[in-house]
Write a protein that holds these residues in place. Structure first.
Motif, PDB file in Angstrom:
ATOM      1  N   MET A   1       7.093  -1.703 -35.275  1.00 53.83           N
ATOM      2  CA  MET A   1       7.999  -2.271 -36.273  1.00 53.83           C
ATOM      3  C   MET A   1       9.422  -1.789 -36.026  1.00 53.83           C
ATOM      4  N   SER A   2      10.364  -2.696 -36.141  1.00 51.18           N
ATOM      5  CA  SER A   2      11.770  -2.345 -35.946  1.00 51.18           C
ATOM      6  C   SER A   2      12.230  -1.371 -37.024  1.00 51.18           C
ATOM      7  N   ILE A   3      13.066  -0.410 -36.631  1.00 47.91           N
ATOM      8  CA  ILE A   3      13.600   0.531 -37.626  1.00 47.91           C
ATOM      9  C   ILE A   3      14.451  -0.192 -38.663  1.00 47.91           C
ATOM     10  N   LEU A   4      14.980  -1.365 -38.299  1.00 47.49           N
ATOM     11  CA  LEU A   4      15.801  -2.122 -39.249  1.00 47.49           C
ATOM     12  C   LEU A   4      14.969  -2.602 -40.433  1.00 47.49           C
ATOM     13  N   HIS A   5      13.654  -2.799 -40.224  1.00 46.77           N
ATOM     14  CA  HIS A   5      12.779  -3.286 -41.291  1.00 46.77           C
ATOM     15  C   HIS A   5      12.616  -2.261 -42.411  1.00 46.77           C
ATOM     16  N   GLN A   6      12.967  -1.013 -42.138  1.00 42.76           N
ATOM     17  CA  GLN A   6      12.813   0.044 -43.147  1.00 42.76           C
ATOM     18  C   GLN A   6      14.072   0.229 -44.000  1.00 42.76           C
ATOM     19  N   SER A   7      15.068  -0.614 -43.778  1.00 35.58           N
ATOM     20  CA  SER A   7      16.341  -0.483 -44.503  1.00 35.58           C
ATOM     21  C   SER A   7      16.143  -0.603 -46.009  1.00 35.58           C
ATOM     22  N   LYS A   8      16.872   0.228 -46.739  1.00 40.31           N
ATOM     23  CA  LYS A   8      16.817   0.206 -48.202  1.00 40.31           C
ATOM     24  C   LYS A   8      18.234   0.267 -48.765  1.00 40.31           C
ATOM     25  N   PHE A   9      18.431  -0.374 -49.917  1.00 38.70           N
ATOM     26  CA  PHE A   9      19.742  -0.304 -50.557  1.00 38.70           C
ATOM     27  C   PHE A   9      20.099   1.147 -50.830  1.00 38.70           C
ATOM     28  N   PHE A  10      21.353   1.510 -50.526  1.00 36.68           N
ATOM     29  CA  PHE A  10      21.798   2.893 -50.723  1.00 36.68           C
ATOM     30  C   PHE A  10      22.878   2.997 -51.795  1.00 36.68           C
ATOM     31  N   VAL A  11      23.981   2.261 -51.619  1.00 37.64           N
ATOM     32  CA  VAL A  11      25.067   2.361 -52.600  1.00 37.64           C
ATOM     33  C   VAL A  11      26.011   1.169 -52.442  1.00 37.64           C
ATOM     34  N   SER A  12      26.693   0.818 -53.546  1.00 33.35           N
ATOM     35  CA  SER A  12      27.782  -0.162 -53.505  1.00 33.35           C
ATOM     36  C   SER A  12      29.090   0.552 -53.800  1.00 33.35           C
TER      37      SER A  12
END
Length: 206
Positions: A1-12
């Motif tokens: 699985m691509s590491i990009l698939h684990q992305s999560k919202f962090f901050v705005s």
């Protein structure tokens, strides 16, 4: 699985001083309003609604950071995908447009942790005046740029090839430039784009 698939919202963040310390690589996405920026981020991260798009051009005024977890320290990010506000929105007041342009320009010129820039351009429109202005901001930084020609499924293969040549010529002032036809709906250019971004964030992973 691509590491990009684990992305999560962090901050705005509305301003640069609201961003986290510049400590890990960041890859930013920038382009005209409604060019398909949110769709590109969502398909690259294999998530339906990680990035949101507004039906009103220019409505998204925040810098949104999505963290990619570090396998050795899951509570910490190994890098960030950064969704910058879209530009080129006619329905927004001039002073507000200029303020956002200043934030965009400052981020691109000054952000120490910026590892690469993903510039999205509608393949059917080619490079607009606003895209050229953005390229003028980017070129002096020496940052590598990946130009995604979005909505590539709308053109036959031969026209895509010609579009790549034309955009490469138009943006020749950017030294490290790679141009890829891209389609979120048809997943054109997805694998090549993912590899490029992962190499910027973690060269050992790709």
């Amino acid at each position: 699985m691509s590491i990009l698939h684990q992305s999560k919202f962090f901050v705005s963040a509305a301003k640069l001083n609201q961003l986290p310390p510049a400590s890990v690589p960041e890859v930013c996405f920038v382009g005209r309003s409604n060019v398909g920026k949110s769709s590109a981020i969502n398909v690259l991260t294999n998530q339906r609604r990680l990035a949101f798009s507004s039906k009103t051009p220019g409505r998204t005024r925040l810098i949104n950071l999505f963290g990619i977890p570090n396998p050795q320290a899951p509570d910490h990010a190994m890098g960030f995908l950064v969704d910058l506000p879209g530009y080129g929105f006619a329905s927004v007041a001039q002073n507000t447009r200029e303020e956002w342009a200043d934030v965009l320009g400052s981020y691109l010129r000054e952000r120490q942790s910026l590892a690469g820039i993903v510039l999205l351009i509608d393949i059917r429109r080619g490079v607009t005046d606003l895209d050229r202005r953005l390229a003028e901001w980017i070129a002096p930084t020496g940052k590598p740029v990946l130009a995604l020609l979005t909505k590539a499924d709308k053109l036959p293969y031969g026209q895509r090839v010609r579009a790549v040549f034309a955009v490469t010529k138009e943006l020749k002032n950017i030294g490290a430039l790679k141009v890829i036809p891209f389609s979120s709906s048809e997943r054109i250019g997805l694998e090549e784009t993912s590899t490029h971004i992962i190499n910027w964030i973690s060269p050992k992973v790709a």
